[in-house]
Design a protein around this motif. Structure first.
Motif, PDB file in Angstrom:
ATOM      1  N   GLY A  43       0.857  -1.187   0.000  1.00 57.44           N
ATOM      2  CA  GLY A  43       0.000   0.000   0.000  1.00 57.44           C
ATOM      3  C   GLY A  43       0.891   1.234   0.000  1.00 57.44           C
ATOM      4  N   ARG A  44       0.757   2.060   1.024  1.00 57.72           N
ATOM      5  CA  ARG A  44       1.567   3.276   1.122  1.00 57.72           C
ATOM      6  C   ARG A  44       2.711   3.134   2.115  1.00 57.72           C
ATOM      7  NH1 ARG A  44      -2.655   8.112   1.673  1.00 57.72           N
ATOM      8  NH2 ARG A  44      -1.670   9.105  -0.110  1.00 57.72           N
ATOM      9  N   GLN A  45       2.851   1.958   2.715  1.00 59.09           N
ATOM     10  CA  GLN A  45       3.832   1.760   3.771  1.00 59.09           C
ATOM     11  C   GLN A  45       5.066   1.024   3.262  1.00 59.09           C
ATOM     12  OE1 GLN A  45       1.816  -0.232   6.955  1.00 59.09           O
ATOM     13  NE2 GLN A  45       0.465   1.495   7.372  1.00 59.09           N
ATOM     14  N   TYR A  46       6.233   1.556   3.641  1.00 58.05           N
ATOM     15  CA  TYR A  46       7.494   0.910   3.287  1.00 58.05           C
ATOM     16  C   TYR A  46       7.738  -0.295   4.182  1.00 58.05           C
ATOM     17  CZ  TYR A  46       8.986   4.739   0.277  1.00 58.05           C
ATOM     18  OH  TYR A  46       9.081   5.648  -0.733  1.00 58.05           O
ATOM     19  N   ARG A  47       8.354  -1.308   3.604  1.00 62.50           N
ATOM     20  CA  ARG A  47       8.812  -2.487   4.328  1.00 62.50           C
ATOM     21  C   ARG A  47      10.256  -2.755   3.916  1.00 62.50           C
ATOM     22  NH1 ARG A  47       4.856  -1.591   6.859  1.00 62.50           N
ATOM     23  NH2 ARG A  47       3.173  -3.021   7.377  1.00 62.50           N
TER      24      ARG A  47
END
Length: 80
Positions: A38-42
């Protein structure tokens, strides 16, 4: 218990000992291996470890100045 291999941005910034905004800039620029859900970095812990072992140096804008962050030196100074 084993540490997770997939880190969110807060966990990765703690692991690398850099601020979340700096890590976000570096990930967005492609200088730190990451992926987005989604919009979250991992971040993969193994990839961050490889990055640190390679002695990568980041140059990032910090206001009007340029700050250079040597990950390897930061970890040595922190005793990691």
């Amino acid at each position: 218990m084993d540490e997770p291999d997939i880190l969110n941005i807060e966990e990765a910034s703690d692991y690398l000992r850099v601020s979340v905004p700096t890590l976000k800039l570096e990930a967005k620029a492609g200088r730190v291996p990451s992926f987005k859900i989604g919009r979250q970095y991992r971040f993969k812990r193994t990839e961050l470890t490889k990055l640190m072992e390679g002695g990568q140096t980041w140059s990032v804008p910090a206001g009007m100045m340029k700050a250079t962050i040597d990950i390897t030196e930061m970890l040595k100074a922190a005793g990691a």
